[in-house]
Write an enzyme that holds these catalytic residues in place. Structure first.
Site, PDB file in Angstrom:
ATOM      1  N   LYS A  71       0.830  -1.197   0.000  1.00  0.00           N
ATOM      2  CA  LYS A  71       0.000   0.000   0.000  1.00  0.00           C
ATOM      3  C   LYS A  71       0.876   1.263   0.000  1.00  0.00           C
ATOM      4  CE  LYS A  71      -3.441   2.173   3.101  1.00  0.00           C
ATOM      5  NZ  LYS A  71      -4.157   1.983   4.388  1.00  0.00           N
ATOM      6  N   SER A 147      -8.809   3.271   4.418  1.00  0.00           N
ATOM      7  CA  SER A 147      -7.846   3.821   3.492  1.00  0.00           C
ATOM      8  C   SER A 147      -7.191   2.801   2.573  1.00  0.00           C
ATOM      9  CB  SER A 147      -6.757   4.569   4.267  1.00  0.00           C
ATOM     10  OG  SER A 147      -6.015   3.680   5.098  1.00  0.00           O
ATOM     11  N   SER A 171      -9.395   1.022   8.556  1.00  0.00           N
ATOM     12  CA  SER A 171      -8.899   1.065   7.178  1.00  0.00           C
ATOM     13  C   SER A 171      -8.619  -0.284   6.552  1.00  0.00           C
ATOM     14  CB  SER A 171      -7.641   1.936   7.105  1.00  0.00           C
ATOM     15  OG  SER A 171      -7.974   3.281   7.316  1.00  0.00           O
TER      16      SER A 171
END
Length: 472
Positions: A71, A147, A171
């Site tokens: 990520k 996220s 997230s």
């Protein structure tokens, strides 16, 4: 290996084929590259990749040869640039591996790209100005959550079987709910956060991954969960492999269930109905289910979560090269401004608020084995629902806005308890609905036992999103 065969397999299945010699790791990697080249642009889910060469890894690791992405929440992988989803961060490159990345390499994961994230990771929607919105494979008009939205979109579409994700207020679990995935947030101290930090976000942020199956979550946790060395928080190693928990009877559990948000915000009727049905399924499986909820102060949840935002702001303010504020979104600018004015007394006030969350959660989970809630309060949002570039927000008003959409996840970042989102339902229009299970500190074993029961009782493997990388 054909594209449709690859997309249908989870990580454990792929590794078994490689071990049996039915396919080589090189063949799997080439198919994964094709899948990422299709899904990345279609879903707007990659910031980098597919890489020209996969990152170094141990081909003989327990998940050797399994494709993977990290990520854009760096610094995470040595020599890989990162932007935290922002136009304002340029030229940042990780100098060393995050400790968890070292474990991903040892596990044999073949890292081929970097997934999208909202700016600074401070949103439940992955739609930063820098890259634009990441699209949900189930309905591209809706968001993938945040996220870890890029990771979720790629896993749901079959581009990779699992992907790195992290969770500071939901997230991992929020995008899992939006995209029909398994999203395990481990206990604080179960996975490492070093080498440069002993805790992240004042202990609220936990690193792990998104998967399509419960067995992949267990297998990956087995590969990376050795007690962190030198971290502020570290749990002892499990007594046996988590993969063995999937076939272990959890016994008759005392389960609490609620569909009511602590803040009083409305919960979508379809979301509540799916959660109630899960409670009925747990009763059918032999557990005792009661309607009950920990008494949580919604203002304390917001105040406790402020520390995670301020920690992000502090990391930027202390960075060797500070971001160009003129290129930050409005909420990011506000985070920096409020971080600069934060005092020791403010930190203590927020820590006291965290205690007002942690204590009732801990007491509650001494009385009940599990708490079951919706993951999100609503169905996956359309793009633009959460406006991160709204200049009228303070940090607290932004957090309240997030927690209107996702009111159920943040308390367990504050308290440090493990939680998992499972894709146990769908809306009338076919959008995924996740249900969250929460257990006592260090009880990932219990979560995985019950998750495996539910995966068998309410299987989701046959559901297919609108966008799936299968060559069809």
């Amino acid at each position: 290996m054909e594209l449709h065969e690859y997309a249908a397999l989870d990580a454990v299945g792929l590794r078994a084929l490689i071990r049996a010699g039915e396919v080589t790791a090189g063949e799997v990697e080439q198919v994964a590259r094709t899948a990422l080249a299709i899904a990345g642009p279609e879903l707007n889910a990659l910031t980098l990749g597919p890489f020209g060469t996969a990152l170094d890894h141990d081909p003989d690791g327990p998940l050797g040869g399994v494709p993977f992405v990290v990520k854009d929440s760096g610094p995470f992988a040595r020599r890989v640039p990162f932007t935290l989803g922002s136009r304002a961060i340029r030229g940042a490159v990780a100098l060393v591996d995050h400790d968890l990345m070292t474990r991903f390499r040892s596990a044999g994961l073949v890292t081929l790209g970097q997934s999208t994230a909202p700016e600074l990771g401070l949103s439940f929607a992955t739609e930063p100005v820098a890259t634009g919105p990441t699209r949900n494979p189930w309905d591209p008009e809706h968001g993938a959550g945040g996220s870890s939205g890029g990771a979720a979109a790629l896993v749901a579409a079959g581009a990779v079987p699992l992907a790195h994700a992290n969770d500071g207020a939901g997230s991992i679990r929020v995008p899992a709910s939006c995209c029909g995935l398994v999203g395990l947030k481990p206990s604080r101290g179960r996975t490492p956060c070093g080498p440069y930090a002993g805790e992240v976000g004042f202990g609220l942020v936990v690193e792990f991954a998104l998967t399509r199956t419960v067995r992949d979550a267990a297998a990956l946790l087995d590969a990376v969960c050795a007690p962190p060395v030198g971290d502020k928080f570290a749990l002892p190693a499990p007594t046996r492999p988590y993969a063995e928990e999937l076939c272990t009877d959890p016994g008759r559990l005392q389960v609490a269930l609620t569909t009511t948000a602590w803040s009083g915000v409305p919960v979508d009727a379809e979301v509540a109905a799916v959660t109630t049905t899960v409670g009925q399924t747990l009763e059918w499986l032999g557990h005792t289910v009661s309607e009950a909820t920990p008494g949580l102060d919604p203002d304390a949840i917001v105040e406790g979560a402020v520390l995670a935002a301020v920690a992000t702001g502090a990391a930027l303010l202390l960075a060797p090269v500070r971001p160009d504020r003129s290129r930050l979104a409005a909420v990011s600018r506000q985070v920096l401004a409020e971080t600069e004015s934060f005092t020791v007394l403010d930190v203590q006030r927020a820590a006291d608020a965290q205690h007002r969350v942690t204590r009732p959660v801990g007491l509650f989970l001494n009385r009940y084995d599990l708490l079951v809630t919706p993951t999100l309060g609503r169905l996956p949002a359309r793009h633009g629902t959460l406006d991160y570039d709204n200049p009228h927000h303070t940090v607290r008003s932004w957090l309240r806005r997030l927690f209107e959409y996702g009111p159920f996840t943040a308390p367990f970042n504050i308290s440090g308890h493990p939680a998992i989102s499972l894709p146990l339902g769908q809306s009338r229009t076919g959008l995924p609905i996740g249900v969250q299970l929460v257990a006592g500190r260090g009880r990932e074993d219990l979560l995985l036992r019950v998750a495996a029961q539910l995966e068998q009782a309410v299987p989701w493997a046959g559901r297919r999103p609108a966008v799936v990388v299968d060559g069809g």
